[in-house]
Motif scaffolding. Structure first.
Motif, short mmCIF file in Angstrom:
data_model
loop_
_atom_site.label_atom_id
_atom_site.label_comp_id
_atom_site.label_asym_id
_atom_site.label_seq_id
_atom_site.Cartn_x
_atom_site.Cartn_y
_atom_site.Cartn_z
N LEU A 20 0.77 -1.06 0.02
CA LEU A 20 0.06 -0.08 -0.02
C LEU A 20 0.73 1.05 -0.07
CD1 LEU A 20 -2.88 -1.09 2.66
CD2 LEU A 20 -2.91 -0.91 -0.13
N ALA A 21 2.08 1.23 0.58
CA ALA A 21 2.76 2.33 0.63
C ALA A 21 3.47 2.66 -0.76
CB ALA A 21 3.92 2.24 1.63
N SER A 22 3.92 1.50 -1.56
CA SER A 22 4.32 1.51 -2.90
C SER A 22 3.19 2.43 -3.59
CB SER A 22 4.80 0.23 -3.19
OG SER A 22 4.98 0.33 -4.78
N THR A 23 2.03 1.71 -3.48
CA THR A 23 0.84 2.17 -4.47
C THR A 23 0.59 3.61 -4.21
OG1 THR A 23 -0.08 -0.18 -4.61
CG2 THR A 23 -1.58 1.85 -4.95
N ALA A 24 0.85 4.13 -2.67
CA ALA A 24 0.70 5.61 -2.38
C ALA A 24 1.85 6.43 -2.77
CB ALA A 24 0.35 5.74 -1.11
N LYS A 25 2.92 5.85 -3.21
CA LYS A 25 4.26 6.55 -3.63
C LYS A 25 5.03 6.83 -2.41
CE LYS A 25 3.43 6.23 -8.01
NZ LYS A 25 3.25 4.93 -8.55
N ILE A 26 4.63 6.27 -1.35
CA ILE A 26 5.59 6.24 -0.03
C ILE A 26 6.62 5.53 -0.16
CG2 ILE A 26 5.71 6.26 2.50
CD1 ILE A 26 2.98 7.77 2.33
N VAL A 27 7.80 6.09 -0.12
CA VAL A 27 9.15 5.11 -0.39
C VAL A 27 9.58 4.75 1.22
CG1 VAL A 27 11.49 4.98 -1.18
CG2 VAL A 27 9.80 6.26 -2.42
N VAL A 28 9.49 3.55 1.27
CA VAL A 28 9.94 2.70 2.66
C VAL A 28 11.39 2.11 2.33
CG1 VAL A 28 9.49 0.97 4.33
CG2 VAL A 28 7.60 2.28 3.07
N HIS A 29 12.37 2.67 3.13
CA HIS A 29 13.71 1.84 2.85
C HIS A 29 14.04 0.88 4.06
CE1 HIS A 29 15.26 4.52 -0.14
NE2 HIS A 29 14.47 5.55 0.47
N ARG A 30 13.21 0.81 5.12
CA ARG A 30 13.39 0.01 5.86
C ARG A 30 12.30 -0.15 6.86
NH1 ARG A 30 16.64 0.73 11.60
NH2 ARG A 30 15.56 2.79 11.26
N TYR A 31 11.82 -1.50 7.24
CA TYR A 31 10.80 -1.75 8.13
C TYR A 31 11.16 -2.74 9.33
CZ TYR A 31 5.81 -2.97 9.00
OH TYR A 31 4.52 -3.22 9.71
N THR A 32 10.71 -2.52 10.52
CA THR A 32 10.83 -3.39 11.41
C THR A 32 9.85 -3.22 12.31
OG1 THR A 32 11.96 -1.66 12.87
CG2 THR A 32 13.45 -3.07 11.60
N ASP A 33 9.50 -4.17 12.97
CA ASP A 33 8.10 -4.54 13.84
C ASP A 33 8.65 -5.42 15.07
OD1 ASP A 33 5.73 -4.23 14.91
OD2 ASP A 33 4.88 -5.55 13.38
N ASP A 34 8.08 -4.96 16.16
CA ASP A 34 8.28 -5.62 17.59
C ASP A 34 7.07 -5.91 18.12
OD1 ASP A 34 10.98 -3.16 17.94
OD2 ASP A 34 11.39 -5.51 17.47
N PRO A 35 6.35 -6.88 17.39
CA PRO A 35 4.95 -7.09 18.01
C PRO A 35 5.05 -7.65 19.39
CG PRO A 35 5.57 -8.83 16.33
CD PRO A 35 6.73 -7.66 16.37
#
Length: 142
Positions: free
Chosen positions: A77-92
């Protein structure tokens, strides 16, 4: 009509110490998850319930599934919205209960996408307990 996706695996109990389940404490709560063509995942029960603390348990796997599905949909969804994500981490964080019985990035939009993911992630939609998200962002400068 919805398009179906099929998945398969084999769950094989590995905890027989020789006498099967003759006594409650006489067997291990361990098993393997075997998915064709993929590495075997060795699992155990929650350590509070007699499991091996060095192996993933069902709660770990559920939490990882929810978080992974969320991440994949967020990136899409970020790609579709043209939001560039370079890194993603999650600590659920999963809580079990036992009863006696970027620069120029629109942060608001980026956060809103996290909450929109729940509409798409079939794993999150498949559980009956609440799934909530509290994202934080780090903006890379330069």
């Amino acid at each position: 009509m919805a398009k179906e996706h099929e998945y398969t695996c084999r769950i094989g109990w590995t905890g027989n110490r020789g006498d099967g389940t003759r006594t409650y404490r006489g067997y291990d709560r361990t098993w393997d998850v075997v998915t064709p063509g993929k590495p075997t995942i060795h699992c155990s029960n929650d350590p509070l319930l007699g499991g091996d603390p060095t192996l993933p348990n069902p709660e770990d796997l559920l939490l990882a599934s929810l978080s992974s599905c969320h991440m994949l949909w967020y990136l899409h969804l970020a790609s579709t919205a043209k939001i560039v994500v370079h890194r993603y981490t999650d600590d659920p964080l999963g809580v079990g209960e036992v009863h006696a019985d970027g620069l120029g990035t629109d942060i608001r939009q980026a956060e809103a996408i996290h909450h929109e993911v729940h509409r798409y992630c079939f794993i999150a939609r498949s559980v009956n307990s609440p799934v909530t998200y509290a994202p934080t962002f780090e903006i890379a400068v330069g």
